[in-house]
Design a protein around this motif. Structure first.
Motif, PDB file in Angstrom:
ATOM      1  N   GLU A 180     -17.100  16.526  -6.710  1.00  0.00           N
ATOM      2  CA  GLU A 180     -17.000  16.297  -5.277  1.00  0.00           C
ATOM      3  C   GLU A 180     -17.913  17.278  -4.540  1.00  0.00           C
ATOM      4  O   GLU A 180     -18.135  18.399  -4.999  1.00  0.00           O
ATOM      5  N   PHE A 181     -18.431  16.831  -3.394  1.00  0.00           N
ATOM      6  CA  PHE A 181     -19.227  17.702  -2.524  1.00  0.00           C
ATOM      7  C   PHE A 181     -18.563  17.777  -1.160  1.00  0.00           C
ATOM      8  O   PHE A 181     -18.083  16.756  -0.629  1.00  0.00           O
ATOM      9  N   LEU A 182     -18.548  18.982  -0.593  1.00  0.00           N
ATOM     10  CA  LEU A 182     -17.880  19.230   0.674  1.00  0.00           C
ATOM     11  C   LEU A 182     -18.812  19.956   1.637  1.00  0.00           C
ATOM     12  O   LEU A 182     -19.810  20.542   1.218  1.00  0.00           O
ATOM     13  N   MET A 183     -18.459  19.954   2.892  1.00  0.00           N
ATOM     14  CA  MET A 183     -19.108  20.740   3.951  1.00  0.00           C
ATOM     15  C   MET A 183     -20.600  20.423   4.070  1.00  0.00           C
ATOM     16  O   MET A 183     -21.463  21.182   3.634  1.00  0.00           O
ATOM     17  N   PHE A 184     -20.880  19.277   4.657  1.00  0.00           N
ATOM     18  CA  PHE A 184     -22.262  18.874   4.886  1.00  0.00           C
ATOM     19  C   PHE A 184     -22.812  19.459   6.184  1.00  0.00           C
ATOM     20  O   PHE A 184     -24.006  19.389   6.441  1.00  0.00           O
ATOM     21  N   PRO A 197     -17.155  16.125  12.434  1.00  0.00           N
ATOM     22  CA  PRO A 197     -16.771  15.010  11.553  1.00  0.00           C
ATOM     23  C   PRO A 197     -17.862  13.963  11.405  1.00  0.00           C
ATOM     24  O   PRO A 197     -18.016  13.359  10.342  1.00  0.00           O
ATOM     25  N   ARG A 198     -18.623  13.738  12.471  1.00  0.00           N
ATOM     26  CA  ARG A 198     -19.700  12.755  12.396  1.00  0.00           C
ATOM     27  C   ARG A 198     -20.796  13.227  11.434  1.00  0.00           C
ATOM     28  O   ARG A 198     -21.336  12.435  10.652  1.00  0.00           O
ATOM     29  N   ILE A 199     -21.100  14.533  11.490  1.00  0.00           N
ATOM     30  CA  ILE A 199     -22.099  15.092  10.572  1.00  0.00           C
ATOM     31  C   ILE A 199     -21.606  14.977   9.134  1.00  0.00           C
ATOM     32  O   ILE A 199     -22.373  14.646   8.214  1.00  0.00           O
ATOM     33  N   GLU A 200     -20.319  15.245   8.916  1.00  0.00           N
ATOM     34  CA  GLU A 200     -19.745  15.140   7.568  1.00  0.00           C
ATOM     35  C   GLU A 200     -19.890  13.721   7.031  1.00  0.00           C
ATOM     36  O   GLU A 200     -20.314  13.505   5.891  1.00  0.00           O
ATOM     37  N   ALA A 201     -19.534  12.737   7.855  1.00  0.00           N
ATOM     38  CA  ALA A 201     -19.605  11.337   7.416  1.00  0.00           C
ATOM     39  C   ALA A 201     -21.038  10.926   7.135  1.00  0.00           C
ATOM     40  O   ALA A 201     -21.316  10.233   6.140  1.00  0.00           O
ATOM     41  N   LEU A 202     -21.957  11.363   7.985  1.00  0.00           N
ATOM     42  CA  LEU A 202     -23.364  11.025   7.786  1.00  0.00           C
ATOM     43  C   LEU A 202     -23.917  11.663   6.522  1.00  0.00           C
ATOM     44  O   LEU A 202     -24.655  11.031   5.752  1.00  0.00           O
ATOM     45  N   GLY A 203     -23.548  12.922   6.280  1.00  0.00           N
ATOM     46  CA  GLY A 203     -24.016  13.611   5.081  1.00  0.00           C
ATOM     47  C   GLY A 203     -23.507  12.966   3.808  1.00  0.00           C
ATOM     48  O   GLY A 203     -24.254  12.823   2.835  1.00  0.00           O
ATOM     49  N   THR A 209     -25.200  14.579  -2.402  1.00  0.00           N
ATOM     50  CA  THR A 209     -25.218  15.734  -3.309  1.00  0.00           C
ATOM     51  C   THR A 209     -25.668  17.016  -2.614  1.00  0.00           C
ATOM     52  O   THR A 209     -25.874  18.029  -3.286  1.00  0.00           O
ATOM     53  N   LEU A 210     -25.809  16.984  -1.297  1.00  0.00           N
ATOM     54  CA  LEU A 210     -26.324  18.150  -0.580  1.00  0.00           C
ATOM     55  C   LEU A 210     -25.246  18.864   0.227  1.00  0.00           C
ATOM     56  O   LEU A 210     -25.546  19.604   1.169  1.00  0.00           O
ATOM     57  N   GLY A 211     -24.003  18.670  -0.127  1.00  0.00           N
ATOM     58  CA  GLY A 211     -22.926  19.406   0.525  1.00  0.00           C
ATOM     59  C   GLY A 211     -23.020  20.890   0.213  1.00  0.00           C
ATOM     60  O   GLY A 211     -23.555  21.294  -0.817  1.00  0.00           O
ATOM     61  N   GLY A 212     -22.512  21.721   1.109  1.00  0.00           N
ATOM     62  CA  GLY A 212     -22.599  23.161   0.915  1.00  0.00           C
ATOM     63  C   GLY A 212     -21.790  23.673  -0.256  1.00  0.00           C
ATOM     64  O   GLY A 212     -22.047  24.761  -0.772  1.00  0.00           O
ATOM     65  N   VAL A 213     -20.809  22.894  -0.700  1.00  0.00           N
ATOM     66  CA  VAL A 213     -19.912  23.314  -1.784  1.00  0.00           C
ATOM     67  C   VAL A 213     -19.729  22.148  -2.753  1.00  0.00           C
ATOM     68  O   VAL A 213     -19.625  20.994  -2.331  1.00  0.00           O
TER      69      VAL A 213
END
Length: 253
Positions: A180-184, A197-203, A209-213
């Motif tokens: 899992e990837f989190l925090m986009f 939340p909009r940025i999270e959904a878009l990411g 695969t570019l989430g911060g965690v």
């Protein structure tokens, strides 16, 4: 540990950072993910090594009977059962743990592969390992590079990619079950506003695969030539009188 600036350990600094607005939001996302990964994980012993305070409620929902912490800085009076030791030399018996949780522990360890070898040693066959790490290929990884290794936690950690971590796990015989990837959102307090939340959904949709965690759950596999211990037999003691850490060494460390 890494060369983080400050008098205390990097993981202790990370624990304090989790109380910041950015850290609180990341902890919320990580805890929700860990709860999902533990929902179908069963057994007798779950051990958490490293930062413990931020994940206490998440682990409390686990169906595993006994939950034991090995905190970065053990308090004089622990709220829950706790053990003291080094992550690279865990004071636990071999083949004794059903699940091991490493929240950013490898990001700040000088011997991350030694920690993983110990994880493989203490986990029972088919035991689960959950690893949380900062993703080097993300805006969080970029900020870590800009801040340098001697800044405060978490930016002083050694960020890696999930590919490198998965390769290490594979070399030790682990099979990846979940990724899992989190925090986009970028690691900026301003990103915590209404548009977050909009940025999270878009990411998640465009750059999954570019989430911060990254969060990985892997299972310890054993050779089919080695018979598994019968489930009806008594479990080995958790804390033997003398523990021999694994002697295996990886030339790629």
């Amino acid at each position: 540990m890494t060369a983080c600036k400050g008098p205390d350990s990097p993981l202790a600094q990370l624990q304090r950072w989790y109380r910041s607005p950015l850290g609180t939001e990341l902890a919320r996302l990580e805890c929700a993910c860990v709860q999902q990964l533990l929902h179908d994980t069963f057994g007798y012993y779950l051990v958490q090594v490293g930062v413990t305070e931020s994940f206490r409620d998440a682990l409390a929902t686990s169906r595993i009977r006994h939950r034991i912490a090995m905190p970065c800085d053990p308090p004089p009076l622990a709220r829950a059962p706790a053990i003291v030791g080094l992550a690279s030399q865990l004071p636990l018996a071999s083949d004794s743990i059903d699940a091991l949780f490493l929240p950013h522990t490898l990001d700040f360890s000088p011997e991350p592969q030694a920690v993983l070898r110990e994880a493989e040693r203490i986990l029972i066959p088919e035991g689960r390992l959950i690893v949380i790490g900062f993703n080097a290929i993300s805006t969080w990884g970029l900020r870590g590079l800009l801040r340098g290794s001697r800044g405060p936690a978490p930016w002083c950690g050694r960020f890696r990619t999930n590919y490198q971590m998965e390769a290490w796990l594979s070399d030790l015989g682990f099979a990846l079950e979940r990724r899992e990837f989190l925090m986009f959102r970028p690691p900026l307090t301003g990103a915590l506003g209404p548009g977050g939340p909009r940025i999270e959904a878009l990411g998640r949709r465009l750059m999954p695969t570019l989430g911060g965690v990254y969060v990985l759950r892997a299972v310890k596999r054993v050779s089919t030539l080695i018979p598994l211990r019968s489930s009806w037999r008594g479990r080995r003691q958790l804390l033997p009188g003398r523990v021999e850490p694994t002697a295996r060494r990886n030339p790629n460390v």
